[in-house]
Scaffold this motif. Structure first.
Motif, short mmCIF file in Angstrom:
data_model
loop_
_atom_site.label_atom_id
_atom_site.label_comp_id
_atom_site.label_asym_id
_atom_site.label_seq_id
_atom_site.Cartn_x
_atom_site.Cartn_y
_atom_site.Cartn_z
N ALA A 136 5.45 0.92 -3.45
CA ALA A 136 5.94 0.35 -4.70
C ALA A 136 5.06 0.73 -5.88
O ALA A 136 5.52 0.78 -7.03
N ALA A 137 3.78 1.02 -5.59
CA ALA A 137 2.84 1.45 -6.64
C ALA A 137 2.90 2.95 -6.88
O ALA A 137 2.15 3.46 -7.71
N GLY A 138 3.77 3.65 -6.12
CA GLY A 138 3.97 5.08 -6.37
C GLY A 138 3.36 6.02 -5.36
O GLY A 138 3.47 7.23 -5.50
N ALA A 139 2.72 5.46 -4.34
CA ALA A 139 2.08 6.32 -3.33
C ALA A 139 3.11 6.94 -2.39
O ALA A 139 4.22 6.43 -2.24
N VAL A 140 2.72 8.05 -1.77
CA VAL A 140 3.49 8.66 -0.69
C VAL A 140 2.89 8.11 0.61
O VAL A 140 1.78 8.47 0.99
N VAL A 141 3.64 7.22 1.27
CA VAL A 141 3.13 6.52 2.44
C VAL A 141 3.53 7.25 3.71
O VAL A 141 4.71 7.52 3.95
N GLY A 143 1.75 9.33 -6.39
CA GLY A 143 1.62 10.61 -5.71
C GLY A 143 0.51 10.69 -4.68
O GLY A 143 0.38 11.71 -3.99
N LYS A 144 -0.31 9.65 -4.56
CA LYS A 144 -1.39 9.68 -3.56
C LYS A 144 -0.78 9.65 -2.15
O LYS A 144 0.09 8.83 -1.85
N VAL A 145 -1.25 10.55 -1.30
CA VAL A 145 -0.77 10.61 0.08
C VAL A 145 -1.66 9.70 0.94
O VAL A 145 -2.87 9.93 1.06
N ILE A 146 -1.05 8.67 1.52
CA ILE A 146 -1.80 7.62 2.19
C ILE A 146 -1.29 7.44 3.61
O ILE A 146 -0.11 7.18 3.83
N ILE A 147 -2.19 7.56 4.59
CA ILE A 147 -1.87 7.27 5.98
C ILE A 147 -2.15 5.80 6.25
O ILE A 147 -3.24 5.29 5.93
N VAL A 148 -1.18 5.10 6.83
CA VAL A 148 -1.34 3.70 7.21
C VAL A 148 -1.02 3.59 8.70
O VAL A 148 0.12 3.85 9.11
N GLY A 193 11.16 4.24 -2.94
CA GLY A 193 9.81 4.72 -2.70
C GLY A 193 9.78 5.96 -1.84
O GLY A 193 10.82 6.45 -1.37
N ALA A 194 8.58 6.48 -1.62
CA ALA A 194 8.38 7.67 -0.79
C ALA A 194 7.63 7.25 0.47
O ALA A 194 6.48 6.79 0.40
#
Length: 243
Positions: A30-35, A8-13, A57-58
């Protein structure tokens, strides 16, 4: 050990359309983050996000030129509007021009410094107040062994990466006061278009898989709340240019 969960962590890449950025996006999703993948090449980052979603994934794609302050502000606002928060910023987008100082134009110098150094500053400045209000967050700056050593025909690249490493450590010192972690990931040669397209004679066997570096990024992000890794170096075992 109470490791952080990526779910659920929202991560900007940034630079998520190919190479290391794509590997980071896929690994964290794949680890569950919102990319939230950002790239100047819209089709590529959209394809990466689609592939991640197809795999369960998200992921979401955003057209972004990290040199453009207005685009950065609008993109950060969009991510907040669409996802409610930002937990992690990964400054990965990078570029280079391989020319001697005599042949390097001022425009080339400005472009490399703008993408590799000014971009991470602008994004960090935009995201920092949000992380501070949330009471925690993490900024990861992808730098290079070019921040530790030098070679010819790379003055702009070295200046940008040495600068990014210094910026990262300085921001780490400030961030600790606000419970914001900052990490510099110093990366050795990878089998990515950044090297293989520009230097096709490079032996791919002396380079590393970008997925290995992406796993290191994931490891950095999963440290317990009380621990931060300010810098980590990830090298290929057979890269001959590193002592």
């Amino acid at each position: 050990m109470d490791q952080q969960n990526m779910a659920g962590k929202v991560i900007i890449v940034t630079g998520a359309g190919q190479g290391l950025g794509e590997a980071i996006a896929r690994t964290l999703a794949a680890a569950g983050a919102v990319v939230c993948g950002c790239d100047i090449q819209e089709d590529r980052v959209r394809n990466v996000a689609t592939a991640i979603r197809d795999a369960g994934g998200a992921a979401y794609s955003y057209l972004l030129d990290v040199r453009n302050e207005d685009e950065i502000r609008k993109t950060v606002d969009r991510v907040i509007t669409e996802h409610g928060r930002i937990d992690v910023l990964i400054n990965n987008a990078g570029t280079d021009t391989t020319l001697s100082i005599e042949d390097l134009s001022i425009a080339d110098w400005d472009r490399v410094l703008d993408v590799n150094l000014r971009g991470p500053f602008l994004l960090s400045k935009a995201v920092y107040p949000l992380l501070k209000r949330q009471g925690k967050g993490h900024i990861v700056n992808i730098t290079s062994t070019a921040a530790k050593r030098v070679w010819t025909e790379a003055t702009a690249y070295h200046a940008s990466k040495w600068g990014l490493l210094g910026f990262s450590h300085a921001l780490h010192a400030e961030g600790r006061r606000d419970n914001i972690k900052v990490t510099a990931v110093v990366v050795g040669g990878m089998r990515t278009p950044f090297i293989m397209d520009r230097f096709p004679d490079t032996d791919p066997n002396v380079l590393q898989d970008p997925r290995n570096v992406a796993e290191t990024v994931r490891f950095v992000l999963t440290q317990p709340n009380e621990t931060v890794i300010p810098e980590v170096m990830v090298l290929p075992m057979r890269e001959t240019s590193w002592p």
